[in-house]
Write a protein that holds these residues in place. Structure first.
Motif, PDB file in Angstrom:
ATOM      1  N   ARG A 406       0.826  -1.205   0.000  1.00 21.90           N
ATOM      2  CA  ARG A 406       0.000   0.000   0.000  1.00 21.90           C
ATOM      3  C   ARG A 406       0.864   1.261   0.000  1.00 21.90           C
ATOM      4  NH1 ARG A 406      -4.510  -1.275   3.762  1.00 21.90           N
ATOM      5  NH2 ARG A 406      -2.819  -1.424   5.265  1.00 21.90           N
ATOM      6  N   ARG A 408       3.805   1.624  -1.550  1.00 21.35           N
ATOM      7  CA  ARG A 408       4.754   1.670  -2.652  1.00 21.35           C
ATOM      8  C   ARG A 408       4.044   1.824  -3.995  1.00 21.35           C
ATOM      9  NH1 ARG A 408       7.698   1.559   1.284  1.00 21.35           N
ATOM     10  NH2 ARG A 408       9.794   0.649   1.384  1.00 21.35           N
ATOM     11  N   ASP A 409       4.420   2.877  -4.755  1.00 20.44           N
ATOM     12  CA  ASP A 409       3.998   2.920  -6.147  1.00 20.44           C
ATOM     13  C   ASP A 409       4.999   2.100  -6.956  1.00 20.44           C
ATOM     14  OD1 ASP A 409       6.279   4.504  -6.438  1.00 20.44           O
ATOM     15  OD2 ASP A 409       5.161   6.373  -6.667  1.00 20.44           O
ATOM     16  N   ASP A 410       4.797   2.007  -8.273  1.00 14.53           N
ATOM     17  CA  ASP A 410       5.639   1.132  -9.078  1.00 14.53           C
ATOM     18  C   ASP A 410       7.102   1.566  -9.055  1.00 14.53           C
ATOM     19  OD1 ASP A 410       3.425  -0.311  -9.653  1.00 14.53           O
ATOM     20  OD2 ASP A 410       3.267   0.273 -11.768  1.00 14.53           O
ATOM     21  N   GLN A 495       3.297  -5.341 -11.616  1.00 12.63           N
ATOM     22  CA  GLN A 495       2.095  -6.032 -11.151  1.00 12.63           C
ATOM     23  C   GLN A 495       2.391  -7.480 -10.804  1.00 12.63           C
ATOM     24  OE1 GLN A 495      -0.710  -4.602 -10.346  1.00 12.63           O
ATOM     25  NE2 GLN A 495      -1.441  -6.577  -9.591  1.00 12.63           N
ATOM     26  N   ARG A 498       4.152  -7.488  -7.487  1.00 12.99           N
ATOM     27  CA  ARG A 498       3.175  -7.269  -6.408  1.00 12.99           C
ATOM     28  C   ARG A 498       2.463  -8.575  -6.040  1.00 12.99           C
ATOM     29  NH1 ARG A 498       2.095  -2.082  -5.025  1.00 12.99           N
ATOM     30  NH2 ARG A 498       3.000  -0.488  -6.386  1.00 12.99           N
TER      31      ARG A 498
END
Length: 514
Positions: A406, A408-410, A495, A498
């Motif tokens: 939650r 961390r962005d890419d 993705q 993740r």
């Protein structure tokens, strides 16, 4: 029967330490039973088959006597009972009864091995320990069961970090409260059935555990203004009809029938738990839920999650309504009531399901964590496959990973370091002799025992994750080896990373360092 008379019929716990000493001296423990009975007879007890255990305890030493007395509910001569336990005290306190020259148990006492080798004892009503608390079998509505599969499942998935306060809601014979005494400063145990509170007191006393704060009442009513770091509950989750189909209210078994329609009790319990949790606290439940025509069961359960809480909900089993009705009719002993009565009660269950549009019933685990997040993580999944208990640390790690993802962005994700989780192996699947595998499977050999397919990039990425290089650096190296555009590879891979993190195949190095 009044509350006073219900509790008066139970043994007095004041001298339980003397009885405990006698049980331990005779090796009336989980390990001692396994050694004396042998694996086959010990396993047979879990199936409610007692003949092998009877044959294995034909001697006259104290352990044979105690097994026959408390576990198999057979009478023993007074002289043998006196050699195995402080008989006069046990008679005076109500643990056993004298019948002529024979002694019989007044309660079930089942040895139970604690997670760190503790010798514990679970006390329950007669006939409710052998076979893993296989059901009421014609007992009165207030019957208190011993240790069953549901009890041990909940104990195994519970997060066991040290905390200040634990609430065991619907304590029954006290197994969850007993576990909680190991890692909580204060344990509160509640039950609608006062008799259950009496048994919890006996379980704690005979196990040499600290006392708990015992309170009578339904759901959260006994703790209306209080909050806890951990809430555990194996509630009366059975979705049973409110009438028997015979013109009278259905006989209600307090340990399993919540008295609410459908799955309302479980829904209410989950929805109200958020207000009873401290920040960062967990609430963990076993539950049944309806699969209703025209509704996705996952959506039904998502609607139960209270605001400010993350959730991990795992459906372990699904039964059609006929299987479900038959299971719980047998549990109550209704299959022995005669053909006409049984058929009418069976029909009442099916009528209830038909009226609610219920086509099946799910069973599983619900864990909440009070995160206060504006974008809560709610994972609802079906996982009927074998797992490796205990799973408490797996549950804790799941929510820690949700916190990490939650945040961390890419771009941040590609700048982080990862480590392949322990016990993860790789399998290559393809035709014999083929130059390249059709696909690669990563498989966990611990915890949830998940398996996931990955492509060549995913397999290569996971294989070199040892915390040394950032995810971005690893992808750049893979792009060079495979002749791919590193920018495009960086764009399409986060993705997949993740998902590997969420399912526990990869651990962020920063979480391991804490």
């Amino acid at each position: 029967m009044s509350t006073t008379s219900l509790l008066a019929s139970l043994p007095a716990p004041d001298r339980a330490a003397r009885l405990r000493d006698a049980l331990l001296a005779a090796d009336f423990t989980a390990d001692g039973l396994l050694e004396r009975l042998g694996a086959a007879a010990y396993a047979a007890l879990a199936r409610s088959e007692t003949v092998p255990a009877l044959r294995a305890t034909r001697g006259d030493d104290p352990l044979d006597t105690l097994v026959r007395l408390f576990l198999l509910q057979r009478s023993v001569p007074s002289a043998r009972a006196r050699a195995a336990l402080p008989l006069e005290e046990a008679l005076a306190d109500g643990w056993v009864r004298q019948e002529g020259g024979e002694v019989r148990a007044a309660v079930d006492i089942r040895p139970y091995g604690g997670p760190e080798g503790q010798d514990w004892f679970i006390v329950s009503d007669l006939g409710c320990a052998v076979g893993g608390a296989g059901g009421a079998s014609g007992h009165d509505e207030g019957v208190v069961l011993g240790v069953g599969g549901a009890s041990t499942t909940l104990a195994g998935i519970t997060v066991r970090t040290p905390v200040a306060s634990v609430l065991d809601l619907g304590t029954g014979s006290g197994i969850q409260a007993l576990h909680a005494t190991r890692h909580a400063t204060r344990v509160t145990a509640t039950d609608l059935n006062p008799r259950a509170l009496g048994f919890t007191r006996l379980t704690l006393a005979l196990s040499g555990a600290p006392e708990a704060d015992l309170r009578a009442g339904s759901l959260f009513a006994p703790v209306e203004s209080e909050t806890y770091d951990l809430i555990v509950s194996n509630p009366p989750f059975v979705i049973s009809p409110l009438t028997s189909g015979m013109g009278d209210p259905s006989p209600r078994l307090t340990y399993r029938d919540g008295g609410m329609g459908g799955d309302d009790l479980c829904r209410t319990l989950v929805q109200q738990a958020g207000d009873r949790l401290n920040d960062g606290g967990y609430a963990q439940f076993l539950a049944n839920w309806q699969h209703v025509e025209g509704e996705e069961w996952q959506d039904r359960l998502r609607s139960w999650v209270p605001r400010g809480c993350d959730a991990w909900i795992v459906q372990r089993e699904v039964q059609d309504i006929t299987q479900y009705a038959e299971l719980w009719l047998r549990d109550a002993g209704d299959h022995r009531a005669g053909r006409e009565a049984y058929e009418e009660r069976y029909a009442a269950w099916l009528d209830e399901f038909e009226a609610r549009g219920t086509r099946a019933v799910g069973f599983g685990w619900i864990t909440l964590r009070k995160s206060g997040a504006e974008d809560p993580s709610i994972v609802v999944e079906e996982w009927p496959h074998p797992v490796e208990q205990p799973l408490g640390e797996t549950v804790r790690a799941h929510f820690a990973r949700q916190d990490y993802l939650r945040s961390r962005d890419d771009a941040a994700l590609l700048g982080d370091h990862f480590v392949l989780a322990p016990e993860v192996t790789q399998e290559q699947v393809g035709l014999p002799g083929a130059e390249d595998p059709e696909h690669v499977v990563l498989r966990q050999n611990r915890g949830m025992r998940r398996a996931t397919k990955v492509d060549a990039v995913g397999a290569g990425f996971a294989g070199v994750c040892d915390g040394t290089l950032t995810a971005g650096r690893i992808l750049d190296a893979i792009a060079q080896l495979m002749g791919e555009d590193p920018v495009l590879l960086r764009d399409r891979t986060p993705q997949a990373i993740r998902l590997l993190v969420e399912e526990g195949f990869l651990d962020p190095a920063e979480t391991l360092a804490r």
